[in-house]
Motif scaffolding. Structure first.
Motif, PDB file in Angstrom:
ATOM      1  N   THR A   5      40.019   9.124  55.712  1.00 32.03           N
ATOM      2  CA  THR A   5      39.121   9.681  56.727  1.00 32.03           C
ATOM      3  C   THR A   5      39.256  11.190  56.808  1.00 32.03           C
ATOM      4  O   THR A   5      40.268  11.771  56.404  1.00 32.03           O
ATOM      5  CB  THR A   5      39.416   9.091  58.117  1.00 32.03           C
ATOM      6  N   ILE A   6      38.213  11.817  57.350  1.00 35.68           N
ATOM      7  CA  ILE A   6      38.227  13.251  57.625  1.00 35.68           C
ATOM      8  C   ILE A   6      37.757  13.430  59.067  1.00 35.68           C
ATOM      9  O   ILE A   6      36.678  12.952  59.439  1.00 35.68           O
ATOM     10  CB  ILE A   6      37.285  14.024  56.684  1.00 35.68           C
ATOM     11  N   ASP A   7      38.563  14.090  59.876  1.00 37.65           N
ATOM     12  CA  ASP A   7      38.173  14.373  61.264  1.00 37.65           C
ATOM     13  C   ASP A   7      37.529  15.750  61.339  1.00 37.65           C
ATOM     14  O   ASP A   7      38.109  16.743  60.858  1.00 37.65           O
ATOM     15  CB  ASP A   7      39.400  14.315  62.183  1.00 37.65           C
ATOM     16  N   VAL A   8      36.357  15.817  61.946  1.00 38.53           N
ATOM     17  CA  VAL A   8      35.603  17.069  62.002  1.00 38.53           C
ATOM     18  C   VAL A   8      34.985  17.257  63.385  1.00 38.53           C
ATOM     19  O   VAL A   8      34.941  16.323  64.191  1.00 38.53           O
ATOM     20  CB  VAL A   8      34.480  17.087  60.938  1.00 38.53           C
ATOM     21  N   ASN A   9      34.514  18.458  63.625  1.00 40.63           N
ATOM     22  CA  ASN A   9      33.687  18.733  64.801  1.00 40.63           C
ATOM     23  C   ASN A   9      32.227  18.488  64.431  1.00 40.63           C
ATOM     24  O   ASN A   9      31.826  18.647  63.267  1.00 40.63           O
ATOM     25  CB  ASN A   9      33.872  20.170  65.280  1.00 40.63           C
ATOM     26  N   VAL A 187      30.225   7.293  59.670  1.00 40.36           N
ATOM     27  CA  VAL A 187      30.757   8.300  60.577  1.00 40.36           C
ATOM     28  C   VAL A 187      30.946   7.653  61.943  1.00 40.36           C
ATOM     29  O   VAL A 187      30.063   6.947  62.439  1.00 40.36           O
ATOM     30  CB  VAL A 187      29.800   9.500  60.716  1.00 40.36           C
ATOM     31  N   LEU A 188      32.113   7.867  62.551  1.00 41.82           N
ATOM     32  CA  LEU A 188      32.382   7.398  63.902  1.00 41.82           C
ATOM     33  C   LEU A 188      32.316   8.581  64.853  1.00 41.82           C
ATOM     34  O   LEU A 188      33.007   9.582  64.654  1.00 41.82           O
ATOM     35  CB  LEU A 188      33.765   6.749  63.985  1.00 41.82           C
ATOM     36  N   VAL A 189      31.477   8.456  65.876  1.00 37.74           N
ATOM     37  CA  VAL A 189      31.345   9.518  66.875  1.00 37.74           C
ATOM     38  C   VAL A 189      32.438   9.353  67.917  1.00 37.74           C
ATOM     39  O   VAL A 189      32.633   8.267  68.476  1.00 37.74           O
ATOM     40  CB  VAL A 189      29.961   9.468  67.557  1.00 37.74           C
ATOM     41  N   LYS A 190      33.149  10.422  68.197  1.00 37.54           N
ATOM     42  CA  LYS A 190      34.214  10.399  69.194  1.00 37.54           C
ATOM     43  C   LYS A 190      33.775  11.227  70.403  1.00 37.54           C
ATOM     44  O   LYS A 190      33.790  12.450  70.370  1.00 37.54           O
ATOM     45  CB  LYS A 190      35.515  10.945  68.591  1.00 37.54           C
ATOM     46  N   SER A 191      33.347  10.521  71.457  1.00 36.99           N
ATOM     47  CA  SER A 191      32.892  11.193  72.672  1.00 36.99           C
ATOM     48  C   SER A 191      33.376  10.395  73.878  1.00 36.99           C
ATOM     49  O   SER A 191      33.915   9.293  73.737  1.00 36.99           O
ATOM     50  CB  SER A 191      31.364  11.299  72.695  1.00 36.99           C
ATOM     51  N   ALA A 235      34.140  13.767  65.337  1.00 35.44           N
ATOM     52  CA  ALA A 235      33.636  12.731  64.432  1.00 35.44           C
ATOM     53  C   ALA A 235      34.660  12.447  63.344  1.00 35.44           C
ATOM     54  O   ALA A 235      35.402  13.341  62.921  1.00 35.44           O
ATOM     55  CB  ALA A 235      32.313  13.150  63.815  1.00 35.44           C
ATOM     56  N   THR A 236      34.692  11.186  62.950  1.00 39.53           N
ATOM     57  CA  THR A 236      35.547  10.777  61.838  1.00 39.53           C
ATOM     58  C   THR A 236      34.666  10.279  60.705  1.00 39.53           C
ATOM     59  O   THR A 236      33.843   9.377  60.902  1.00 39.53           O
ATOM     60  CB  THR A 236      36.513   9.655  62.261  1.00 39.53           C
ATOM     61  N   ILE A 237      34.841  10.874  59.527  1.00 37.42           N
ATOM     62  CA  ILE A 237      34.070  10.468  58.347  1.00 37.42           C
ATOM     63  C   ILE A 237      34.950   9.554  57.499  1.00 37.42           C
ATOM     64  O   ILE A 237      36.085   9.912  57.130  1.00 37.42           O
ATOM     65  CB  ILE A 237      33.633  11.685  57.524  1.00 37.42           C
TER      66      ILE A 237
END
Length: 245
Positions: A5-9, A187-191, A235-237
């Motif tokens: 995974t890659i964690d991004v804004n 992609v998982l949205v983290k909100s 977001a996590t890709i």
């Protein structure tokens, strides 16, 4: 990244062709909004109320012309009876007909203006100078661009409606991970929302932001009712497309 995974804004965006402008065809001061950013609306819903000097003038002119026409037409019918009895010449009758038609033409012209501005001419007595602006499409309120009290000229955009089903997630990816990001990845949205929101990358943009040295990937979202336009989220890709997450 952690594992595969890659964690991004990321930022919630919408394509230009999925946005609709809310404008008014009569200038005036914004007195009240009936909606807030994020509210769901249907085409034809009331969006705002304006106090319009232009509408007030049209209303006065319209009522004045209607009163003139009522009196003129009454006299015209009397003159017509005299003409039919031979007591009025054809030339005199024609002149009165032209004057009557000219008044009616002015009335019809104002009615066209009013209807083009979503104003019912028969309701002018009740409305005064209040002009209501209605939703031009169904969706959610994306932005309110002009505050209450602002003076709005005709055709100026005062707010926008967005197609909430067309939200995209713009992911900002460090350049060193660019080779790992591909079309089709999850992609998982983290909100701060109770629902889990997934998306799928459908485009990696071919340019780099000079200031941040990041590339952008656009992901379509499975559902977005709890997100807002221009909202920043994490977001996590998931870089391995052959696994379920």
């Amino acid at each position: 990244p952690f594992g595969a995974t890659i964690d991004v804004n990321a930022k919630v965006i919408v394509q230009k062709n999925d946005q609709y402008a809310i404008t008014t065809s009569l200038e005036g001061y914004i007195e009240e909004y009936y909606v807030r950013v994020g509210d769901a609306v249907k085409k034809g819903d009331k969006i705002a109320c304006l106090r319009s000097v232009a509408l007030s003038k049209l209303s006065i002119d319209y009522q004045s012309l209607k009163t003139q026409y009522t009196h003129f037409d009454k006299n015209f019918q009397s003159d017509k009876a005299l003409y039919e009895r031979g007591m009025l010449s054809r030339q005199e009758m024609t002149t009165k007909q032209i004057e009557r038609d000219a008044l009616l033409s002015q009335i019809k012209g104002i009615e066209v203006q009013l209807k083009g501005s979503n104003v019912n001419p028969s309701s002018l007595k009740n409305n005064g100078n209040s002009h209501y602006v209605y939703a031009s499409a169904s969706g959610r309120i994306g932005e309110i661009l002009e505050p209450v009290g602002a003076f709005i000229k005709d055709e100026k955009v005062m707010a926008t409606i967005i197609n909430a089903d067309a939200f995209y997630l713009q992911c900002f990816i460090p350049l060193k991970y660019s080779a790992q990001v591909q079309k089709g990845q999850k992609v998982l949205v983290k909100s701060n929302t109770p629902s889990v929101i997934y998306g799928q990358i459908n485009r990696v943009l071919p340019s780099i932001d000079e200031a941040t040295q990041r590339i952008s990937a656009l992901a379509s979202l499975d559902k977005s009712s709890s997100l807002y336009l221009n909202q920043y989220v994490g977001a996590t890709i998931y870089t391995q497309k052959d696994k379920n997450y």
